[in-house]
Scaffold this motif. Structure first.
Motif, short mmCIF file in Angstrom:
data_model
loop_
_atom_site.label_atom_id
_atom_site.label_comp_id
_atom_site.label_asym_id
_atom_site.label_seq_id
_atom_site.Cartn_x
_atom_site.Cartn_y
_atom_site.Cartn_z
N UNK A 131 0.86 -1.18 0.00
CA UNK A 131 0.00 0.00 0.00
C UNK A 131 0.90 1.23 0.00
N UNK A 132 0.39 2.38 -0.42
CA UNK A 132 1.21 3.59 -0.46
C UNK A 132 1.73 3.96 0.93
N UNK A 133 2.88 4.66 0.98
CA UNK A 133 3.45 5.17 2.21
C UNK A 133 3.20 6.67 2.29
N UNK A 134 2.61 7.13 3.37
CA UNK A 134 2.38 8.55 3.60
C UNK A 134 3.58 9.08 4.37
N UNK A 135 4.26 10.10 3.85
CA UNK A 135 5.50 10.52 4.49
C UNK A 135 5.45 11.96 4.98
N UNK A 136 6.28 12.20 5.99
CA UNK A 136 6.54 13.54 6.52
C UNK A 136 8.05 13.67 6.63
N UNK A 137 8.63 14.56 5.84
CA UNK A 137 10.08 14.73 5.80
C UNK A 137 10.42 16.17 6.14
N UNK A 138 11.16 16.35 7.22
CA UNK A 138 11.55 17.69 7.66
C UNK A 138 13.05 17.85 7.54
N UNK A 139 13.50 18.97 6.98
CA UNK A 139 14.93 19.22 6.84
C UNK A 139 15.19 20.72 7.00
#
Length: 266
Positions: free
Chosen positions: A200-208
């Protein structure tokens, strides 16, 4: 001091009493706890005592080493995992937003020593969290060049899979790599645990970024390994849309509903 057998049964641990070595091995996760007979030489060592042929162990020290906390009332002492009470209801039964946020905040325990991550010599800070679409009881995270899968088990957030996703993992660490790509292609190095199937799709949160000057990207990785950027918050980045309404700043897609909710059983 409490009976070894009673505590082990209460927390679901196994134990072995080695009479010759005069030690007890108590195991809940992969890393065992070793208790030895009381000695004046080592006051820091976990100890046990034998009273009328029954083994007793220190409740507080053993419980804390296993990751539990103690809650005392007038009539009893409760041994509690990190996820219990209202927090347990929130994570197991709550909506995706509340459950995901609550799980991320908890300190992780591990069934295996963490793989030592390599970090770049920079003040740049970053964090990555990826939840399977519709789920809140497991997530992927990247720490340096190590990718981990964290799952809720027996009231604990447990690391069940890890692998190096840097390129190359055995040389000097650089920022020029695609950790998610290496994982999805099953090219992570020094893997342990079972490689998780992503159906299933992966929901991501990427902070940089650096401190207050940071940007958070929200989106999803489709089952055919394509990335869909859905919105950003924080400092604007040239060429990227700032459509934060799509993800509503809640780490949840507008069309997403929870599929892994479980009824809490005490």
């Amino acid at each position: 001091m409490v009976p070894l057998k009673s505590l082990a049964e209460a927390v679901g641990a196994t134990y072995h009493w080695d009479v010759k070595k005069k030690q007890i091995t108590l195991q809940k996760w992969a890393e065992p706890l070793v208790l030895k007979e009381r000695s004046r030489k080592n006051q820091q060592q976990l100890t046990f005592e034998v009273v009328s042929e029954e083994v007793y162990i220190p409740l507080r020290d053993v419980s804390l080493d296993l990751g539990y906390t103690l809650e005392k009332t007038n009539t009893q002492i409760q041994i509690q995992p990190p996820i219990h009470g209202k927090l347990k209801e929130q994570i197991y039964e709550g909506d995706l937003v509340a459950a995901r946020e609550a799980l991320i905040r908890i300190n992780r325990s591990s069934v295996h020593p963490y793989i030592e991550p390599h970090r770049p010599n920079t003040e740049l800070l970053s964090s990555v969290y990826m939840f399977p679409q519709g789920e809140a009881l497991r997530y992927f995270t990247v720490n340096g060049d190590v990718l981990s899968l964290v799952e809720v088990k027996d009231g604990f957030p447990i690391v069940t899979y890890q692998g190096y996703v840097g390129a190359p993992f055995d040389k000097e660490f650089t920022m020029e790599y695609d950790p998610l790509g290496r994982f999805l292609e099953n090219k992570a190095k020094n893997q342990w645990g079972t490689y998780p199937k992503i159906n299933k799709p992966l929901i991501y949160e990427f902070t940089t970024g650096w401190g207050d000057s940071s940007t958070t990207f929200y989106g999803r990785i489709t089952t055919d390994k394509k990335e869909e950027l859905l919105g950003t918050t924080g400092d604007p980045i040239t060429g990227l849309p700032a459509n934060t309404k799509q993800i509503m700043k809640t780490f949840k897609l507008p069309w997403e509903s929870r599929t892994d909710a479980q009824q809490v059983m005490e």
